[in-house]
Design a protein around this motif. Structure first.
Motif, PDB file in Angstrom:
ATOM      1  N   GLU A   1      29.725  41.280  37.358  1.00 51.27           N
ATOM      2  CA  GLU A   1      30.480  40.958  36.203  1.00 51.27           C
ATOM      3  C   GLU A   1      31.291  42.033  35.709  1.00 51.27           C
ATOM      4  O   GLU A   1      31.429  43.097  35.986  1.00 51.27           O
ATOM      5  CB  GLU A   1      29.542  40.189  35.025  1.00 51.27           C
ATOM      6  N   GLY A   2      32.595  41.545  34.997  1.00 53.62           N
ATOM      7  CA  GLY A   2      33.579  42.546  34.612  1.00 53.62           C
ATOM      8  C   GLY A   2      34.754  42.329  35.451  1.00 53.62           C
ATOM      9  O   GLY A   2      35.810  43.110  35.335  1.00 53.62           O
ATOM     10  N   LEU A   3      34.867  41.505  36.398  1.00 51.94           N
ATOM     11  CA  LEU A   3      36.041  41.259  37.112  1.00 51.94           C
ATOM     12  C   LEU A   3      37.084  40.566  36.147  1.00 51.94           C
ATOM     13  O   LEU A   3      36.535  39.583  35.414  1.00 51.94           O
ATOM     14  CB  LEU A   3      35.946  40.642  38.627  1.00 51.94           C
ATOM     15  N   PRO A   4      38.148  40.939  36.307  1.00 52.99           N
ATOM     16  CA  PRO A   4      39.289  40.215  35.500  1.00 52.99           C
ATOM     17  C   PRO A   4      39.318  38.718  35.904  1.00 52.99           C
ATOM     18  O   PRO A   4      38.977  38.283  37.025  1.00 52.99           O
ATOM     19  CB  PRO A   4      40.693  40.935  36.050  1.00 52.99           C
ATOM     20  N   GLY A   5      39.938  37.742  34.997  1.00 51.24           N
ATOM     21  CA  GLY A   5      39.813  36.516  35.331  1.00 51.24           C
ATOM     22  C   GLY A   5      40.799  36.239  36.521  1.00 51.24           C
ATOM     23  O   GLY A   5      40.462  34.981  36.910  1.00 51.24           O
ATOM     24  N   ASN A   6      41.835  36.761  36.938  1.00 51.81           N
ATOM     25  CA  ASN A   6      42.686  36.465  37.958  1.00 51.81           C
ATOM     26  C   ASN A   6      42.232  37.261  39.139  1.00 51.81           C
ATOM     27  O   ASN A   6      43.214  37.203  40.120  1.00 51.81           O
ATOM     28  CB  ASN A   6      44.114  36.625  37.581  1.00 51.81           C
ATOM     29  N   CYS A   7      41.184  37.698  39.223  1.00 43.47           N
ATOM     30  CA  CYS A   7      40.798  38.389  40.303  1.00 43.47           C
ATOM     31  C   CYS A   7      40.691  37.386  41.445  1.00 43.47           C
ATOM     32  O   CYS A   7      39.782  36.371  41.509  1.00 43.47           O
ATOM     33  CB  CYS A   7      39.238  39.237  40.088  1.00 43.47           C
ATOM     34  N   THR A   8      41.203  37.667  42.699  1.00 41.36           N
ATOM     35  CA  THR A   8      41.158  36.808  43.889  1.00 41.36           C
ATOM     36  C   THR A   8      39.854  37.341  44.603  1.00 41.36           C
ATOM     37  O   THR A   8      39.394  38.454  44.644  1.00 41.36           O
ATOM     38  CB  THR A   8      42.512  36.853  44.674  1.00 41.36           C
ATOM     39  N   ARG A   9      39.437  36.559  45.292  1.00 43.65           N
ATOM     40  CA  ARG A   9      38.496  36.795  46.400  1.00 43.65           C
ATOM     41  C   ARG A   9      38.679  37.854  47.303  1.00 43.65           C
ATOM     42  O   ARG A   9      37.822  38.754  47.635  1.00 43.65           O
ATOM     43  CB  ARG A   9      38.060  35.389  47.449  1.00 43.65           C
ATOM     44  N   ARG A  10      40.035  37.861  47.672  1.00 43.54           N
ATOM     45  CA  ARG A  10      40.295  39.034  48.713  1.00 43.54           C
ATOM     46  C   ARG A  10      40.356  40.328  47.759  1.00 43.54           C
ATOM     47  O   ARG A  10      39.845  41.224  48.465  1.00 43.54           O
ATOM     48  CB  ARG A  10      41.931  38.815  49.328  1.00 43.54           C
ATOM     49  N   GLU A  11      40.604  40.338  46.685  1.00 45.34           N
ATOM     50  CA  GLU A  11      40.859  41.385  45.915  1.00 45.34           C
ATOM     51  C   GLU A  11      39.325  42.067  45.658  1.00 45.34           C
ATOM     52  O   GLU A  11      39.076  43.009  45.793  1.00 45.34           O
ATOM     53  CB  GLU A  11      41.435  41.302  44.591  1.00 45.34           C
ATOM     54  N   ALA A  12      38.262  41.095  45.382  1.00 44.65           N
ATOM     55  CA  ALA A  12      37.129  41.462  45.217  1.00 44.65           C
ATOM     56  C   ALA A  12      36.373  41.994  46.548  1.00 44.65           C
ATOM     57  O   ALA A  12      35.649  42.931  46.557  1.00 44.65           O
ATOM     58  CB  ALA A  12      36.231  40.277  44.660  1.00 44.65           C
ATOM     59  N   SER A  13      36.842  41.570  47.457  1.00 40.45           N
ATOM     60  CA  SER A  13      36.382  41.693  48.811  1.00 40.45           C
ATOM     61  C   SER A  13      36.653  43.330  49.199  1.00 40.45           C
ATOM     62  O   SER A  13      36.170  44.001  49.693  1.00 40.45           O
ATOM     63  CB  SER A  13      36.792  41.072  49.927  1.00 40.45           C
ATOM     64  N   HIS A  14      38.172  43.597  48.717  1.00 45.55           N
ATOM     65  CA  HIS A  14      38.406  44.989  48.998  1.00 45.55           C
ATOM     66  C   HIS A  14      37.525  45.989  48.343  1.00 45.55           C
ATOM     67  O   HIS A  14      37.448  47.027  48.599  1.00 45.55           O
ATOM     68  CB  HIS A  14      39.839  45.157  48.304  1.00 45.55           C
ATOM     69  N   ILE A  15      36.867  45.799  47.213  1.00 46.73           N
ATOM     70  CA  ILE A  15      36.058  46.512  46.578  1.00 46.73           C
ATOM     71  C   ILE A  15      34.871  46.857  47.410  1.00 46.73           C
ATOM     72  O   ILE A  15      34.408  47.939  47.361  1.00 46.73           O
ATOM     73  CB  ILE A  15      35.786  46.021  45.207  1.00 46.73           C
ATOM     74  N   PHE A  16      34.148  45.766  47.863  1.00 49.48           N
ATOM     75  CA  PHE A  16      32.931  45.789  48.400  1.00 49.48           C
ATOM     76  C   PHE A  16      32.834  46.089  50.117  1.00 49.48           C
ATOM     77  O   PHE A  16      31.872  46.575  50.513  1.00 49.48           O
ATOM     78  CB  PHE A  16      32.151  44.602  47.972  1.00 49.48           C
ATOM     79  N   ARG A  17      34.021  45.732  50.457  1.00 48.92           N
ATOM     80  CA  ARG A  17      34.007  45.727  51.944  1.00 48.92           C
ATOM     81  C   ARG A  17      33.518  47.241  52.506  1.00 48.92           C
ATOM     82  O   ARG A  17      33.074  47.222  53.614  1.00 48.92           O
ATOM     83  CB  ARG A  17      35.272  45.404  52.510  1.00 48.92           C
TER      84      ARG A  17
END
Length: 221
Positions: free
Chosen positions: A127-143
């Motif tokens: 949690e703590g991701l911004p509301g407009n965070c995209t799936r791609r954007e989140a993937s960049h963090i964890f990939r």
DNA sequence: AGCACA
């Protein structure tokens, strides 16, 4: 010696994306060079295999993009390319000790004695991701993390009315230990460097780990 | 604070 070692460790990336080099593509290079068809955005991350081959090893230590596509590894497919004593080094499904797997050294090097919490699971609840965070954007963090499988975003709106919507995120890893590394590394991570208090990531292990990762009903075309 | 998808 060591140079030759990494020189032959490199072909992993060449074989990993075979469809990137169709028959029509002329290959002016000595060896077929991958066009990074699977992950074009990573082009800048890969060193050209001219000189800094040892750095390539260090990068592979952190990045393991090939475990996601379920591709057979070059090391497994071709015994001649097998390194490190015949073991397919890249099989992350084998829960090896961090000390045995050089790839873990990137993010997990300092914590090979970190015990897994009892509630550890393959899935992280973020949690703590911004509301407009995209799936791609989140993937960049964890990939970048070894064992990363996929990320699932869920939009929720806050309890009391008037609150802004927020994003839950579930991140699947291959093994709980790998999830633990990412959890620890990204705990409190600031999404926005200019507004650090805006997006501090909070990570836990998901209560009900349910990797729907492979073969689920996805809107694939 | 908040835990979804099958």
């Amino acid at each position: 010696m060591a140079d030759a070692y990494w020189r032959y460790a490199d072909p992993r990336q060449q074989v990993a994306v075979p469809q990137a080099a169709p028959a029509a593509t002329p290959t002016p290079f000595k060896r077929p060079r991958p066009e990074f068809g699977g992950a074009p955005e990573l082009v800048g991350y890969y060193p050209r295999d001219e000189d800094n081959t040892k750095h390539a090893g260090a990068i592979y230590a952190s990045y393991d993009p090939y475990s996601q596509n379920g591709m057979p590894y070059a090391a497994a497919a071709d015994p001649a390319r097998t390194i490190s004593g015949g073991r397919p080094v890249d099989d992350p499904r084998i829960p090896v000790h961090p000390s045995m797997d050089s790839r873990v050294m990137g993010y997990g090097g300092g914590r090979m004695d970190a015990p897994l919490p009892p509630d550890a699971s393959n899935t992280l609840f973020v949690e703590g991701l911004p509301g407009n965070c995209t799936r791609r954007e989140a993937s960049h963090i964890f990939r970048p993390f070894v064992g990363f499988r996929e990320v699932r975003l869920v939009n929720k709106d806050s309890k009391h009315p008037g609150g802004d919507t927020f994003v839950l995120c579930f991140v699947d890893f291959i093994a709980p230990s790998q999830a633990a590394v990412a959890l620890d590394a990204l705990q409190g991570y600031s999404i926005d460097e200019h507004d650090p208090e805006a997006g501090r990531l909070k990570l836990q292990f998901a209560r009900f780990p349910g990797p729907r990762s492979s073969g689920g009903p996805r809107h694939r075309r």
